[in-house]
Structure formats: structure tokens, C-alpha cells
Design a protein around this motif. Sequence first.
Motif, PDB file in Angstrom:
ATOM      1  N   VAL A 160       0.866  -1.171   0.119  1.00 42.72           N
ATOM      2  CA  VAL A 160       0.027  -0.072   0.057  1.00 42.72           C
ATOM      3  C   VAL A 160       0.853   1.300  -0.024  1.00 42.72           C
ATOM      4  CG1 VAL A 160      -1.841   1.219   1.131  1.00 42.72           C
ATOM      5  CG2 VAL A 160      -1.762  -1.421   1.193  1.00 42.72           C
ATOM      6  N   PRO A 161       0.787   2.209  -0.946  1.00 44.30           N
ATOM      7  CA  PRO A 161       1.647   3.575  -0.999  1.00 44.30           C
ATOM      8  C   PRO A 161       0.966   4.471   0.069  1.00 44.30           C
ATOM      9  CG  PRO A 161       0.520   2.854  -3.169  1.00 44.30           C
ATOM     10  CD  PRO A 161       0.038   2.032  -2.139  1.00 44.30           C
ATOM     11  N   SER A 162       1.902   4.957   0.396  1.00 41.50           N
ATOM     12  CA  SER A 162       1.863   5.871   1.719  1.00 41.50           C
ATOM     13  C   SER A 162       0.681   6.949   1.486  1.00 41.50           C
ATOM     14  CB  SER A 162       2.853   6.832   1.954  1.00 41.50           C
ATOM     15  OG  SER A 162       3.194   7.678   0.840  1.00 41.50           O
ATOM     16  N   ASP A 163       0.194   7.516   0.553  1.00 38.52           N
ATOM     17  CA  ASP A 163      -0.803   8.288   0.543  1.00 38.52           C
ATOM     18  C   ASP A 163      -2.240   7.540   0.628  1.00 38.52           C
ATOM     19  OD1 ASP A 163      -0.494   6.846  -1.902  1.00 38.52           O
ATOM     20  OD2 ASP A 163      -1.466   8.569  -3.073  1.00 38.52           O
ATOM     21  N   ILE A 164      -2.245   6.145  -0.011  1.00 36.17           N
ATOM     22  CA  ILE A 164      -3.333   5.202   0.187  1.00 36.17           C
ATOM     23  C   ILE A 164      -3.508   4.998   1.912  1.00 36.17           C
ATOM     24  CG2 ILE A 164      -4.527   3.161  -0.316  1.00 36.17           C
ATOM     25  CD1 ILE A 164      -4.513   5.199  -2.706  1.00 36.17           C
ATOM     26  N   ALA A 165      -2.253   4.578   2.119  1.00 35.67           N
ATOM     27  CA  ALA A 165      -2.253   4.072   3.777  1.00 35.67           C
ATOM     28  C   ALA A 165      -2.909   5.261   4.702  1.00 35.67           C
ATOM     29  CB  ALA A 165      -0.607   3.676   3.897  1.00 35.67           C
TER      30      ALA A 165
ATOM     31  N   ALA B 223      -6.720  -3.485  -5.187  1.00 39.08           N
ATOM     32  CA  ALA B 223      -7.231  -2.340  -4.459  1.00 39.08           C
ATOM     33  C   ALA B 223      -7.011  -2.911  -2.981  1.00 39.08           C
ATOM     34  CB  ALA B 223      -8.812  -2.284  -4.799  1.00 39.08           C
ATOM     35  N   LEU B 224      -7.112  -1.879  -1.931  1.00 37.34           N
ATOM     36  CA  LEU B 224      -7.140  -2.274  -0.651  1.00 37.34           C
ATOM     37  C   LEU B 224      -8.616  -2.083  -0.017  1.00 37.34           C
ATOM     38  CD1 LEU B 224      -6.142  -1.963   2.152  1.00 37.34           C
ATOM     39  CD2 LEU B 224      -6.016   0.324   2.272  1.00 37.34           C
ATOM     40  N   GLU B 225      -8.932  -3.423   0.553  1.00 43.74           N
ATOM     41  CA  GLU B 225     -10.221  -3.349   0.943  1.00 43.74           C
ATOM     42  C   GLU B 225     -10.162  -3.321   2.567  1.00 43.74           C
ATOM     43  OE1 GLU B 225     -13.229  -4.221  -0.329  1.00 43.74           O
ATOM     44  OE2 GLU B 225     -12.333  -4.113  -2.504  1.00 43.74           O
ATOM     45  N   LEU B 226     -10.928  -2.434   3.069  1.00 45.58           N
ATOM     46  CA  LEU B 226     -10.999  -1.971   4.548  1.00 45.58           C
ATOM     47  C   LEU B 226     -12.344  -2.156   5.059  1.00 45.58           C
ATOM     48  CD1 LEU B 226      -9.313  -1.052   7.214  1.00 45.58           C
ATOM     49  CD2 LEU B 226      -9.909   1.145   6.372  1.00 45.58           C
ATOM     50  N   TRP B 227     -12.570  -3.072   6.141  1.00 48.98           N
ATOM     51  CA  TRP B 227     -14.143  -3.439   6.342  1.00 48.98           C
ATOM     52  C   TRP B 227     -14.085  -3.142   7.855  1.00 48.98           C
ATOM     53  CZ3 TRP B 227     -18.645  -4.059   3.661  1.00 48.98           C
ATOM     54  CH2 TRP B 227     -18.219  -4.143   2.050  1.00 48.98           C
ATOM     55  N   VAL B 228     -15.365  -2.666   8.440  1.00 46.78           N
ATOM     56  CA  VAL B 228     -15.515  -2.363   9.934  1.00 46.78           C
ATOM     57  C   VAL B 228     -16.860  -2.903   9.999  1.00 46.78           C
ATOM     58  CG1 VAL B 228     -15.888  -0.805  11.989  1.00 46.78           C
ATOM     59  CG2 VAL B 228     -13.886  -0.412  10.234  1.00 46.78           C
ATOM     60  N   VAL B 229     -16.841  -4.085  11.005  1.00 46.29           N
ATOM     61  CA  VAL B 229     -18.287  -4.578  11.324  1.00 46.29           C
ATOM     62  C   VAL B 229     -18.533  -4.661  12.762  1.00 46.29           C
ATOM     63  CG1 VAL B 229     -19.347  -6.810  11.065  1.00 46.29           C
ATOM     64  CG2 VAL B 229     -17.833  -6.265   9.286  1.00 46.29           C
ATOM     65  N   ASP B 230     -19.781  -4.155  13.150  1.00 50.68           N
ATOM     66  CA  ASP B 230     -19.852  -3.922  14.460  1.00 50.68           C
ATOM     67  C   ASP B 230     -21.214  -4.800  14.707  1.00 50.68           C
ATOM     68  OD1 ASP B 230     -22.460  -2.324  14.425  1.00 50.68           O
ATOM     69  OD2 ASP B 230     -21.050  -0.719  13.549  1.00 50.68           O
ATOM     70  N   ASP B 231     -21.386  -4.982  15.981  1.00 52.04           N
ATOM     71  CA  ASP B 231     -22.806  -5.826  16.585  1.00 52.04           C
ATOM     72  C   ASP B 231     -23.809  -4.911  17.023  1.00 52.04           C
ATOM     73  OD1 ASP B 231     -21.471  -5.264  18.684  1.00 52.04           O
ATOM     74  OD2 ASP B 231     -21.317  -7.156  19.687  1.00 52.04           O
ATOM     75  N   GLY B 232     -23.725  -3.749  16.462  1.00 49.73           N
ATOM     76  CA  GLY B 232     -24.870  -2.567  17.118  1.00 49.73           C
ATOM     77  C   GLY B 232     -26.205  -2.740  16.652  1.00 49.73           C
ATOM     78  N   ARG B 233     -26.922  -1.573  16.707  1.00 49.15           N
ATOM     79  CA  ARG B 233     -28.191  -1.547  16.201  1.00 49.15           C
ATOM     80  C   ARG B 233     -28.809  -1.652  14.868  1.00 49.15           C
ATOM     81  NH1 ARG B 233     -27.259   3.459  18.667  1.00 49.15           N
ATOM     82  NH2 ARG B 233     -27.844   2.585  20.862  1.00 49.15           N
TER      83      ARG B 233
ATOM     84  N   ILE C 257     -10.380   0.713  -2.216  1.00 51.16           N
ATOM     85  CA  ILE C 257      -9.491   1.757  -2.424  1.00 51.16           C
ATOM     86  C   ILE C 257      -8.528   1.286  -3.643  1.00 51.16           C
ATOM     87  CG2 ILE C 257      -7.950   3.772  -1.970  1.00 51.16           C
ATOM     88  CD1 ILE C 257      -8.817   3.477   1.074  1.00 51.16           C
ATOM     89  N   PRO C 258      -8.665   1.748  -5.020  1.00 57.56           N
ATOM     90  CA  PRO C 258      -7.827   1.331  -5.910  1.00 57.56           C
ATOM     91  C   PRO C 258      -6.631   1.799  -5.705  1.00 57.56           C
ATOM     92  CG  PRO C 258     -10.012   2.249  -6.880  1.00 57.56           C
ATOM     93  CD  PRO C 258      -9.865   2.453  -5.497  1.00 57.56           C
ATOM     94  N   LEU C 259      -5.434   0.919  -6.145  1.00 56.10           N
ATOM     95  CA  LEU C 259      -4.140   1.390  -5.591  1.00 56.10           C
ATOM     96  C   LEU C 259      -3.527   2.101  -6.954  1.00 56.10           C
ATOM     97  CD1 LEU C 259      -2.169  -1.678  -3.910  1.00 56.10           C
ATOM     98  CD2 LEU C 259      -3.863   0.292  -3.062  1.00 56.10           C
ATOM     99  N   VAL C 260      -4.070   2.255  -8.131  1.00 60.23           N
ATOM    100  CA  VAL C 260      -3.803   3.240  -9.257  1.00 60.23           C
ATOM    101  C   VAL C 260      -4.548   4.564  -9.120  1.00 60.23           C
ATOM    102  CG1 VAL C 260      -3.443   3.329 -11.659  1.00 60.23           C
ATOM    103  CG2 VAL C 260      -3.173   1.033 -10.433  1.00 60.23           C
ATOM    104  N   VAL C 261      -4.163   5.483  -8.618  1.00 60.36           N
ATOM    105  CA  VAL C 261      -4.813   6.551  -8.590  1.00 60.36           C
ATOM    106  C   VAL C 261      -4.088   7.844  -9.428  1.00 60.36           C
ATOM    107  CG1 VAL C 261      -5.271   8.629  -6.841  1.00 60.36           C
ATOM    108  CG2 VAL C 261      -5.089   6.009  -6.141  1.00 60.36           C
ATOM    109  N   PRO C 262      -5.037   8.599 -10.142  1.00 58.27           N
ATOM    110  CA  PRO C 262      -4.385   9.591 -10.991  1.00 58.27           C
ATOM    111  C   PRO C 262      -3.472  10.697 -10.119  1.00 58.27           C
ATOM    112  CG  PRO C 262      -6.572   9.019 -11.559  1.00 58.27           C
ATOM    113  CD  PRO C 262      -6.255   8.246 -10.480  1.00 58.27           C
ATOM    114  N   ALA C 263      -2.322  10.938 -10.808  1.00 58.55           N
ATOM    115  CA  ALA C 263      -1.475  11.905 -10.262  1.00 58.55           C
ATOM    116  C   ALA C 263      -2.197  13.296 -10.197  1.00 58.55           C
ATOM    117  CB  ALA C 263      -0.010  12.048 -10.976  1.00 58.55           C
ATOM    118  N   GLY C 264      -1.911  14.096  -9.288  1.00 62.68           N
ATOM    119  CA  GLY C 264      -2.552  15.410  -9.167  1.00 62.68           C
ATOM    120  C   GLY C 264      -3.208  15.432  -8.197  1.00 62.68           C
TER     121      GLY C 264
END
Length: 462
Positions: free
Chosen positions: A360-365, A404-414, A455-462
Motif C-alpha cells: 500500500v502506498p503512503s498516500d493510500i495508507a 485495491a485495498l479493502e478495509l471493512w469495519v463490522v460491529d454488532d450494534g443496532r 480503494i484502488p491502488l492506481v490513483v491518477p496523479a495530481g
Amino acid sequence: MTAQRPPSAPAALTAPRPDPGWGYGSLWTRVPGTALYAIVHFAIATLSISLLSALFFAGVGTIVIVIGLPLIVLSLLVARGFGVADRYLLLLTGLPFIREPEWDRDRTPRGGFWGRLTLPVRNPHYWTSLLHGTLVSIVLATLSFAFVVAWLSVGLGGVTYWFWSIFIPDNDSGEWGRYVADFLPWLFGGWSPAVVEGVLTFVAGVIFTATMPWVFGALARVHHGAASALVGRWPSDDLAVELRAEAAARGAAVRAEDAGLRRLERDLHDGPQQRLVRLQFDLAALERRAAAGDGEAAAQLAREARAHAQGALDELRALSSGVAPPLLQDRGLTAALHGLGATSPLEVRVEVAPGLDASVPSDIARNAYFVAAELLTNAAKHSGARAITMRAWMRPATESEPSALELWVVDDGRGGAVAAPGHGLEGLAHRLAGLRGTLSVDSPAGGPTRIGAHIPLVVPAG
């Protein structure tokens, strides 16, 4: 659940598949479909040239009056329909699916009825579809139909001549065989005309049947090439989509940055600034009490001032973690996510795939860290959950999408979480859109809530 990517065509039909090539066995499997395509396409092409010619030339003839331009536009729209039908009909040949053109390439705002009406006129895809429907399609369809009928009749009829020839009356059999025997006496000397005719018909049938896959395959590829060029997607279409996506991503990034700055300004005003103002008053009161010799009151004010100073310091540290988290910079995303889990008031189970930091590149991280921190904060404040699971892994690249980076948060709430305007989830969606990413929210009433960032790891510059 928020959709990540709207499908542009039925996946079962348009799924990427390799070119079948020219293998003889593979060509034979496509012969029935190609023959059916040639027959059906001939009927459609005949209808196409009749209808499109009538509409278009009627429009040209009446262009000086109001009805002319709408007729031309209608002919372009009908040509688009015939082109779409041909693209899908070509699937019968077994060749790869021809992708949909970009029909709304010109998105320059042109208000009014006439501006919207002339959108097809300004798109070259409509004109190439009209050319295909009025000229190219009928020419190719006629040639293909003739070849298919000839090869089917001679091939199948020749190899089965031994069977159906017994039903031909004797006085109608062997006529052209007699001419061949007379012309080639050195080859067919002593042969009866009926036998000569039967042998030659069988040989012709074998030749036509053996070459049928190649002939049909060539016809299919000619149709496929013409359709790809005239009613298919061009490389410039992908460039236009990329430019629009780049503009949308930049706009989303600007909105997310603006929202972040406003939130930081509000948090500074409501938190550390108020504490520092209170600290200023406490120090002034402490100065007066010390001058008056009231040591006990001065000590109490000093303790309160120290508490306010510590509170301001803690809030500033919390705010600075949204700007440049030291743990992320020093030890990487894996350690930073574990650190977020450890500081959450809820029980958080963190599952990070091995080797994630190296991929994972630093900007994506950095953006993934902010997303994870916001999701954990939202869960702690609003979900009523007791436990949270946070997972992060890499999704491999495919033919159509980068890794792509996959980041998932799962909770047992309401449950019941939505990305409503003005709320935190909408801000996360804007942040991810600036990276060409998407936010998925699945939170039925009663829970559990599953929120994921793609989040795809190929992100256009700029």
C-alpha cells in the motif's frame, strides 16, 4: 447497500473472454451459431436499410422546415438500436463481446429543447451507426447470407447425395455428369453419367463441408471487425470516461478537503480554544490570589489551570492525529490500525493481511487510516455496539480493475447507519471518491453494520 459500480450490460453476456482463435475444432463449434447469425442478420439488415433510409432522407428532404431535424435525430436513434442489436447478435458467433460505445460523450451544457434534441447529432457514434445500418450492414449481410446458403447447401447436400438422389427420377439424373464424362474421357471413361454426377457431388460436398468452419469463421470476423469499428467502443471513449472520472475525483477530493478543514476549524473552536481561554482566566485569577496572599485559593486555581492545560493538550493531540499520525508514519498501516483498535472504547478485533504495508502506498495508507479512525469513532458513538471487527487486505488485480485495498469495519450494534448528507459517512464517501474508491454501507435495522472502503491502488496523479 450502496452500489459500488453500476453494471453497463448483463454480466453473463459481457464477461471478458479470450478470442477463440482459428483452431479447427473451435471453429466447428461456432458453425451453427454463425449460420444462424447470418440468416437472422440478413433479415435485420434488410429492415434496417429500409427504415433508416426512409427516416434519414425524409429528414434531409424536410430539413428546411421544423420536422426535418427531428426526423434525422430519430433515424440516428433507430440506427443506434440496430447497432446494439447487431452487437448482441454477434455473440452467436462465439467471438468476444463488443463493448458499448460512450453515447453521451458530449456533456457540454447546452440548455433548451434544441440543445437536448441535437445531442445525437453531435456524437460521431450515432453517425457511424447510421453508416453501418444503411450501407455496411446490408452489403456484408447479403454476401454472408449467399456464402452461408451456398456452403450449407453444397456441403450438406453433397455428402448426403447418396441418400436423397434415390428419390430423383431417372430421366432427371446424370445430365451434367454426362457432360463432364464427355469433357474428361481420360478420367471418367466407361463411367455412367449418374455415377459421375454422384461422385463429383460427393467430392464437392466433402470439400465444402471441410472448409465450412474457415469460411464461416472468416465471415464472422469480418462482421465483428466492422461492428467493432462502427458500432463498438473506441479508445477515445475510454479516454473521455477517464477524464470525467478524473474531474469527478478532483471535485470530490476538494469537497472532502473543504469539509475536513471546516470540521478541524469547528473542533479547534469548540475544544482547545475554549480551554485555553478558560486557562487564561484561571491564570489571571491565580495572579490576583497570589498577590493577595491567599495561598489555598491560589493552589486550587493552579490545579484547575493544570487540568485545563492537560485537557487542551489531549484535544490537540487528538486533532493532530487526523493530520499526521506519528504511528502511521513510523511503523506503517498495520501498526496504526492496531493502535486505533487499542485506543477505542469498544473491544476491537483487528485482522490485517500479512505484507499489507509493502503493498500500500503512503498516500493510500494515510487515507485508509483516516477512514478506519472515522468508522471506529462512529461505531463507538452511535452504534450501541459491544464489539467491532476491523479487517484489511489486498484484492488482486483483474483484467478490468487494478488491485485495491479493502478495509471493512463490522460491529454488532443496532444498525440503521446511512450515508446521509452532512454526516460523517458522506464525508468518507467524498474522501474515497477523490481516490476513485467507493464506500459500501450495509446496516439493516437491528444490525449488524458492515461498512467497507474499496480503494484502488492506481490513483491518477495530481
